[in-house]
Structure formats: structure tokens, C-alpha cells
Design a protein around this motif. Structure first.
Motif, PDB file in Angstrom:
ATOM      1  N   HIS A   1      40.984  26.846  38.757  1.00  0.00           N
ATOM      2  CA  HIS A   1      41.603  28.033  38.165  1.00  0.00           C
ATOM      3  C   HIS A   1      43.077  28.124  38.532  1.00  0.00           C
ATOM      4  O   HIS A   1      43.572  27.397  39.388  1.00  0.00           O
TER       5      HIS A   1
ATOM      6  N   ALA B   1      41.487  30.214  29.624  1.00  0.00           N
ATOM      7  CA  ALA B   1      40.454  30.216  30.666  1.00  0.00           C
ATOM      8  C   ALA B   1      39.265  31.040  30.211  1.00  0.00           C
ATOM      9  O   ALA B   1      39.386  31.920  29.354  1.00  0.00           O
TER      10      ALA B   1
ATOM     11  N   LEU C   1      39.129  27.139  34.310  1.00  0.00           N
ATOM     12  CA  LEU C   1      39.593  26.194  33.285  1.00  0.00           C
ATOM     13  C   LEU C   1      38.466  25.237  32.902  1.00  0.00           C
ATOM     14  O   LEU C   1      37.590  24.955  33.712  1.00  0.00           O
TER      15      LEU C   1
ATOM     16  N   THR D   1      40.699  20.317  30.204  1.00  0.00           N
ATOM     17  CA  THR D   1      42.035  20.704  30.673  1.00  0.00           C
ATOM     18  C   THR D   1      42.300  20.133  32.067  1.00  0.00           C
ATOM     19  O   THR D   1      43.367  19.562  32.327  1.00  0.00           O
TER      20      THR D   1
END
Lengths: 266, 266
Positions: free
Chosen positions: B109, B157, B171, B175
Motif C-alpha cells: 500500500h 487501490a 494495491l 501494479t
């Protein structure tokens, strides 16, 4: 490949031996590609994480030529034959995936605990010899081992059927803490083609892999022929029943296969 | 403590700066002992893993003198004041436990994603500055960061409410894979008293801790005063509402406290 007396002494003391650069990039590339194909198959020998990602594939040496050559490779068979002073057979053969992002934990355990309890293996005269198919890094769920823990024999364990998709006889936190206080914890890392042999009573585990980097390791469990299992409860593709000693292939057999089945560069 | 122009440039490029040996053993020993006491308390600010082990303790600087001194410490406040060119306030204060054997994953994240979505923070002019209370090793669930990932701004997200006891904007694997291909993944390790500052948009995560070694890290989120949050939806002990600039204590204030409250050697 012959182990030196220094290496044999180190194994006796520490319970493991780490040997980088045992196989070439070419040899590992073909095994990686074959392993990825095996994981895609829906067959009973391929076990999955609760997410569906592959966790381990059993017995690939019985149906895949590249892994058959690995299971008969003199660089794996000879050191163990030297160690046990007799021929060895394949007790178990696993390709552990530790898939990118989804590879789950293997809890702290000893392998001989399972071989004794589930398979009736008389003595810890068997051990794992593992080959890194991918680079094993500190961050992608490396195998962690507790040096010297093999000196404690077979420790009490509980049968953990809930933590992962794979039931395992695991050690409690107090025991692991005590052993780590004595021996520390190491996580051997290295390039594809590295090899790690470790005692059947060496305590080990591996954490989940949260990175984008897969971490495939082949584990051959080779057992001294005279020490073959006596309880045939697990399926034969998990605990093999052919106790004939392995007759090694030529040292260049896997390299020849790789050249004949070259995979595209990654 | 003042950052050099080389350090500021490195931060701009990489998105983080790792500074070992910022605090003494004495300073860290007292914070470790206080943190363990805080984790024992049943209070709303202490969040637990599904196993019951502590996961994180919020806002300890508001009710514990040692952590109050840390939150006002010039070695933390000055570099960020220098970086933002203005005073900073405490947006969030967490002591993350990553408990031995039971510390669970923090998924991939960015922090600014949460500060923007949940708290209405206008710009990523806030960052984490973290202090290692325990030794952070490769094996005990270190923080993993993707260098240069802060250059991509705030990424899409999803709100993951199920993986752990702590809801997080995380995420996706595609990614993370793309960013890691560009920047790699590093896991800074070091002794207690090491410090890591990282950009609010730097992508990070940490794996579970399966070892007997706890890995406590304090995360101070310091925000430029002019960039204070605008949406007061989370409790004030999670996202603070006192936007007055921190007035640092003396550089030896924590050391003095440690000497006056000496804890037994471990």
C-alpha cells in the motif's frame, strides 16, 4: 561430486550444508519451465494454497523426464550415498512453489517426525537435498533453518491441519524459541542451481511470499535403502514404495536434455 | 540533526532515507519496555491480530511520557521540518508490534492513499519517520519498500477489509509487479535506534513474522502544518486534530528519561 571431511564435519555439527552453483543456468531454466507447466495441470499430485495458487507438486520425477533426470542426478545422489554409506532411494519428491504474492507459510517442523509417525521410517537415515529453481532471496519466502537443532532428536509435535492447506506435524513456540536461542536462525539465499542438504531432524520453516518473485525449490527426500519405510499409509506418490537404490544418470544428462529442449530466455 | 543536500537528493530520487544509529541502546530499551506494557493494556487504541497478539498501538504519545518525548524529538522533527520548509504536526502515531510468531502481514500500500481518501489530506506533504525499537532482521518481518515508487503519485487501490484485522487501501499484484520491475524491493535492516523516513506515496508492505524475534517499529506520521487534514471521519486518536506545530524537546530529553527510568538489561 564428493564431500570433503570438513564438509561432513560441518554437516554433523550444524545439521546442514549449503552448496552454491551446483547446477548451471541452462539446467535450471528447463526445470523452471517444466515446473510451471506441471503447476498448471489439474492432477492429484498438485496441491494448491487456499487461494488456488500452486503450493507443491509431488512425484514429478515419475511422469516428467527432466525431473526424472534430476532425481537420478549424481550431484544429488552421490553426496547422500557417501553420507549414509549405502545406496539411497527416493522417499519423496516435491516441487514447492512458494508462488509470487500467494505462497503461504510452512510452519516450524522436522521432516523425520512425519516420516516416522506417518510412514514408519525406522531411523533418521534419510534427508532432504533441495535445489533452488528460482533465486532464493531474503524477501521471497526463503527456507529458514535452526542450525544444530537436529541434535535434539525427534521433538514432540502437534498435527496442524488448519493453518494451511497441507497438514503438518508442527513444533510449539516455546520449543522453537529455545532452539533458536541455542542455534540462531539462518535463511540460506542464492541463485538458481544452489543446493542445500539438511538433516531429517533439522527444524525448519518458511514464511509466506508477499513479493512478485516466485521461489520454487525442489526437495528430494533420499532415504538409505536399508532404512526404508514400514507403514504404507500415505499414497505411493507421497511416500514412495520402490526401495531399489537409485542408479545415477551421467553428470551431463540434464544439461543434454536442456540443450535438446531449450527454453526461450526469460 | 540536519540532512545534507546529498541526502535530500537521495530522498527525492529513491523515496526514502535510512539512517542507522540515530538513538542509543539506552533510549531504545526504555521505549521497548514501555511498548510491551502498552500492548498488555485493554484499551481502544491497542489493535490485535486475529490471534490476539498485539498488532499496533495508536496515539501512545498522548498518554505515555516516553513516547511523548519521542514524538517531540528533534532527531525526528527537524529533518521533516527541513524537508517541508515549515512546522509539522503529528498526524498519526503507531507502535507496530509484528509480534514473535504471530505478527501478520501488512499488504502492499501507499500511506498517502489512506490519508487522502479517509482524512482529506490535500497533498502528500506528510511522511512517515520510523524508529526501530527492536533489531529489524531479514527474517522477522522487515518493512519492504519499492524504491522510486513514490514518483507515480497516488495509485488506484482497493479497500481490503478481510486479509487482516486492519482495513487497508491496497494495491493489486499487477501494479506491485510493475513497480518492483522498475525499482526493485529493499528491506532495510538494522539495530534498534535505526531510523527510516519515507515518502507518503512510497509503496511498502511487510510479511508475517514467523520467528521468535519481535520486531517493533514506531511510525510517526508528521504532516506539514499548512497541509492539515480536512475530513474528520476517523477517530482523533487515529488521525489527530491538533494541527499546532511540534515544539521539539531537548536532544537529551529521552536519554534523561531513560536514565531516570532505567530498565533491567535484557
Amino acid at each position: 561430486m564428493e564431500l570433503s571431511s570438513r564438509q561432513l564435519k560441518e554437516f554433523d555439527e550444524q545439521g546442514y550444508l549449503f552448496l552454491p552453483d551446483c547446477f548451471s543456468d541452462e539446467e535450471m531454466a528447463v526445470l523452471r519451465a517444466e515446473a510451471e507447466n506441471i503447476y498448471k495441470a489439474e492432477r492429484k499430485e498438485v496441491w494448491r494454497e487456499s487461494s488456488g495458487a500452486p503450493r507443491t507438486a509431488f512425484a514429478a520425477h515419475t511422469y516428467n523426464e527432466a525431473f526424472r533426470l534430476l532425481a537420478h542426478h549424481p550431484r544429488l545422489v552421490e553426496p547422500l550415498r557417501q553420507f549414509f554409506g549405502e545406496g539411497v532411494y527416493v522417499h519423496q519428491f516435491k516441487i514447492n512453489a512458494k508462488a509470487a504474492f500467494e505462497g503461504d507459510v510452512w510452519q516450524w517442523h522436522q521432516d523425520y517426525g512425519t516420516w516416522a509417525r506417518d510412514d514408519g521410517m525406522p531411523e533418521p537415515r534419510a534427508m532432504n537435498i533441495s535445489v533452488f529453481l528460482d533465486e532464493v532471496m531474503a524477501i521471497n519466502g526463503p527456507l529458514m533453518i535452526i542450525p544444530k537443532s537436529h541434535q535434539h532428536g525427534t521433538l514432540a509435535a502437534g498435527h496442524d491441519k488448519s493453518t494451511t492447506s497441507y497438514p503438518l506435524w508442527t513444533l510449539d513456540q516455546e520449543t522453537v524459541t529455545r532452539l533458536a536461542h541455542e542455534g540462531g536462525i539462518v535463511a540460506p539465499t542464492g541463485k538458481p542451481g544452489s543446493m542445500l542438504m539438511f538433516h531429517g531432524n533439522l527444524v525448519h520453516a518458511s514464511p509466506p511470499n508477499i513479493t512478485p518473485y516466485p521461489r520454487k525449490i525442489v526437495y528430494l527426500t533420499l532415504c538409505a535403502v536399508s532404512n526404508h519405510i514400514t507403514r504404507l499409509t500415505r499414497p505411493e506418490w507421497i511416500a514412495h514404495r520402490d526401495f531399489a537404490p537409485i542408479v545415477p544418470v551421467a553428470d551431463d544428462a540434464l544439461a543434454d536434455y536442456a540443450r535438446a529442449h531449450r527454453v526461450a530466455a526469460e
